[in-house]
Structures are given as structure tokens and as C-alpha cells.
Motif scaffolding. Sequence first.
Motif, mmCIF file in Angstrom:
data_model
loop_
_atom_site.group_PDB
_atom_site.id
_atom_site.type_symbol
_atom_site.label_atom_id
_atom_site.label_comp_id
_atom_site.label_asym_id
_atom_site.label_seq_id
_atom_site.Cartn_x
_atom_site.Cartn_y
_atom_site.Cartn_z
ATOM 1 N N ARG A 1 -4.343 -25.782 3.566
ATOM 2 C CA ARG A 1 -3.174 -26.529 4.042
ATOM 3 C C ARG A 1 -3.314 -28.025 3.761
ATOM 4 O O ARG A 1 -2.343 -28.690 3.382
ATOM 5 C CB ARG A 1 -2.969 -26.284 5.539
ATOM 6 N N VAL A 2 -4.514 -28.559 3.941
ATOM 7 C CA VAL A 2 -4.745 -29.980 3.662
ATOM 8 C C VAL A 2 -4.484 -30.278 2.189
ATOM 9 O O VAL A 2 -3.791 -31.245 1.842
ATOM 10 C CB VAL A 2 -6.179 -30.389 4.055
ATOM 11 N N TYR B 1 -0.938 -30.231 1.204
ATOM 12 C CA TYR B 1 -0.224 -31.406 1.714
ATOM 13 C C TYR B 1 -0.305 -32.586 0.753
ATOM 14 O O TYR B 1 0.358 -33.596 0.947
ATOM 15 C CB TYR B 1 -0.801 -31.780 3.074
ATOM 16 N N HIS B 2 -1.107 -32.439 -0.283
ATOM 17 C CA HIS B 2 -1.250 -33.501 -1.282
ATOM 18 C C HIS B 2 -0.508 -33.176 -2.585
ATOM 19 O O HIS B 2 -0.641 -33.900 -3.569
ATOM 20 C CB HIS B 2 -2.731 -33.740 -1.597
ATOM 21 N N THR C 1 11.420 -39.139 2.793
ATOM 22 C CA THR C 1 10.535 -38.088 3.295
ATOM 23 C C THR C 1 10.599 -36.911 2.344
ATOM 24 O O THR C 1 11.693 -36.471 1.980
ATOM 25 C CB THR C 1 10.957 -37.637 4.706
ATOM 26 N N ARG D 1 9.022 -32.933 1.205
ATOM 27 C CA ARG D 1 8.360 -31.736 1.717
ATOM 28 C C ARG D 1 7.317 -31.279 0.704
ATOM 29 O O ARG D 1 7.625 -30.992 -0.441
ATOM 30 C CB ARG D 1 9.372 -30.626 1.980
ATOM 31 N N SER E 1 2.598 -27.570 1.437
ATOM 32 C CA SER E 1 2.173 -27.026 2.731
ATOM 33 C C SER E 1 3.347 -26.762 3.656
ATOM 34 O O SER E 1 3.168 -26.212 4.743
ATOM 35 C CB SER E 1 1.210 -28.006 3.417
ATOM 36 N N ASP F 1 4.852 -29.112 5.098
ATOM 37 C CA ASP F 1 4.871 -30.273 5.984
ATOM 38 C C ASP F 1 5.546 -31.444 5.272
ATOM 39 O O ASP F 1 5.500 -31.550 4.043
ATOM 40 C CB ASP F 1 3.441 -30.665 6.376
ATOM 41 N N GLU F 2 6.157 -32.332 6.050
ATOM 42 C CA GLU F 2 6.837 -33.481 5.473
ATOM 43 C C GLU F 2 5.893 -34.676 5.371
ATOM 44 O O GLU F 2 5.043 -34.893 6.232
ATOM 45 C CB GLU F 2 8.062 -33.854 6.319
ATOM 46 N N LEU F 3 6.058 -35.445 4.314
ATOM 47 C CA LEU F 3 5.264 -36.637 4.063
ATOM 48 C C LEU F 3 6.214 -37.816 3.927
ATOM 49 O O LEU F 3 7.203 -37.746 3.190
ATOM 50 C CB LEU F 3 4.447 -36.476 2.782
ATOM 51 N N LEU G 1 1.578 -42.686 7.706
ATOM 52 C CA LEU G 1 1.176 -41.637 8.638
ATOM 53 C C LEU G 1 0.873 -42.216 10.017
ATOM 54 O O LEU G 1 -0.023 -41.765 10.712
ATOM 55 C CB LEU G 1 -0.061 -40.904 8.103
ATOM 56 N N PRO H 1 -2.062 -32.824 7.568
ATOM 57 C CA PRO H 1 -0.763 -32.335 8.024
ATOM 58 C C PRO H 1 -0.713 -31.989 9.508
ATOM 59 O O PRO H 1 0.365 -31.766 10.051
ATOM 60 C CB PRO H 1 -0.550 -31.094 7.176
#
Length: 332
Positions: free
Chosen positions: A261-262, A265-266, A281, A283, A286, A288-290, A302, A330
Amino acid sequence: MTLKKFKQNLAALMVMLAVISWSCSELEQDLVVDQGSETGMSLVEVLKSIENGVGEDGQANARKSAVATYATFNAALGSSGLASVFARNELTVFAPSDAAFAALGLNPGNIKRLPNLREILLYHVVPGTVLSRDLSNGFVVTVNGAAVEISLNDGAKVNESNIILVDKKARNGVIHGIDQVLLPPSQNIVEVALGANPEFSILVDAVLAAGFGDLLATTNNLTVFAPTNAAFGELLEELGFDSLEELIDEDTGIGLAGLQRVLAYHVFAGRVFSSDLSDTTIRMFSQDELIIDVSGPSLIDLGDREANIVLTDIQATNGVIHVIDKVVLPFE
């Protein structure tokens, strides 16, 4: 997240970025500009018709007055089987002069020996007709799939090559002459990271441990925010671990699923260059939103854990890499 689920997310999220919009801008006044009217000739025929300028020895200092010839480029089109493609489709061609090829020891007689000739030629082509007045600073995706960078800050350039001829029109597009041969990226994302060792050695170890090596090497159109070894070292110290192995321990660390997952997220589905970044933002793989924040010193926001993009636009055959100085999490 399991590897199977990650693959499903990856397939669902694979979308191409829209073709980059090119805004109007002025080119340098010393460029050779075609002043003629619309022609009935194809791009290939127009290239063959340019006869003034460079001599038989391929030597030229052609920027201000002479018009370069393009016999080697035309020979390359014939050798690669791309001549009909250039004759039928609407294209913008950044054509290297004979002198540009001669600088690499290439001429019409030996051009077919150039490895990856087809891929190299397609790296000189952009879909549609883009005139000099439409050029602006930024990255443009070529038919090859990789992007070239247009720069008007210190003369008109494509990557490091000077534009020496503009707006040579054909019935199916336009030609801009350049003084160097453009070479596309030749390594995939994983190979680029391996070649940068030891800067990304921990990231590469993490990718392989997570089982993502093949995915990042073979999936097209990715953007990877790549943490350095120093970034991983800072994370390990923060969390009280001495090694990557301790971090992904199933009992005391985040486990394999946590690592997947980490890393996911990249990664973003699509090639996003520095010229495309804006306050928004996005997606990630993962799910997850960045948050991207280009208004301040930190480009990835963050909250208490901000990551700076310290190096941008490292191209690979299947995407682009931006180097960041922190590992983003994330689940904070």
C-alpha cells in the motif's frame, strides 16, 4: 492490499493523460521560417524538396541563414518502413538535419544500422499540426510514447536541440528542423532506479520485496514519486526500525500488505511532468488521495509530513520519475 487487488486497481486506473495543450508564444527572430503558402506535397515530399544549405560533406553552421537538407532523415523513413506513415497522417515533425546525423557518424548509406531506428524516428513526431506560434514551454508526448521538452527561454529548443527551421508546411502537417538527433529513453522505471544505485537501492529492494518489479517495469504511462535512500532512512528512524526487513515484518512491522500500500501510494496512472503539476488532489494506485501543492516550498502536502520534489522529469520508457525527500504514508 493484496497483490491481486493491486493488479485490479492498476488495470482499472490505466488512463492516458490528455495531449498537452500548447499555448501561443514567439520564437527567436533568427530562425528560418517558411513563408510559402499551403503545399500539396506530403511531409516526405517536402523533406525531399529542401535542397539549399548544407553541403555534401554534411558540415553546416546553418542557424541564421542556410536551410539544412534532410536526406538522411528521409533515408531513415524508408529504411524503417515509416515513409507511408509520415505521408498519410497529420503530424508535426522535428526533423534532424543531415549535419545532425553526420555528427553521430550517420548518413543515408548507413542510417539503417542505427539500433531502434523506428522508435527514434517516432520520438521526433507529435500528432497534429503545431506551428511555431503555438509552441510553449513544457513537455509534449510524442508518437513514440515518451515526451520531448520544448523550451523557449534561451532560444527555441526541443530537449537540447536548437530549432533551426520552422513552419515548413505540407498537406498533412508541418516540419520544424533541428540541429541534433533526439534520443528517447531506453530504460524502464525499474532499470532507471537500478542504474541510480545507491540513491534508490532501498526503494528497489522494497519494490522487489512487494512483488511489484514486473508491474513497474512493464506497465505503461506511470508517474512515480521516488523516495531516496535518505528518505527511507528517515522513515525507519522515525518508526524505530533498523532495516527494511524489520519494517515489513508481519508481526512487528507494517507487513507485506502494508508495504504494497505504501509503494502504491507513490504511483499514479498517467505521465505527469513538472510542467503539468498544479494545486490539486490526485488518486494514487493505493486508492488513497495525495495533495499536490505547488504554491509553497513543499510539492506534496501531508500536513506535518511534507515531502519536497527535489528532482523532476526523469523519463523512462514507460513513465516518468520525480524524486522526493520523504516516504509518504497513506495511513497517517
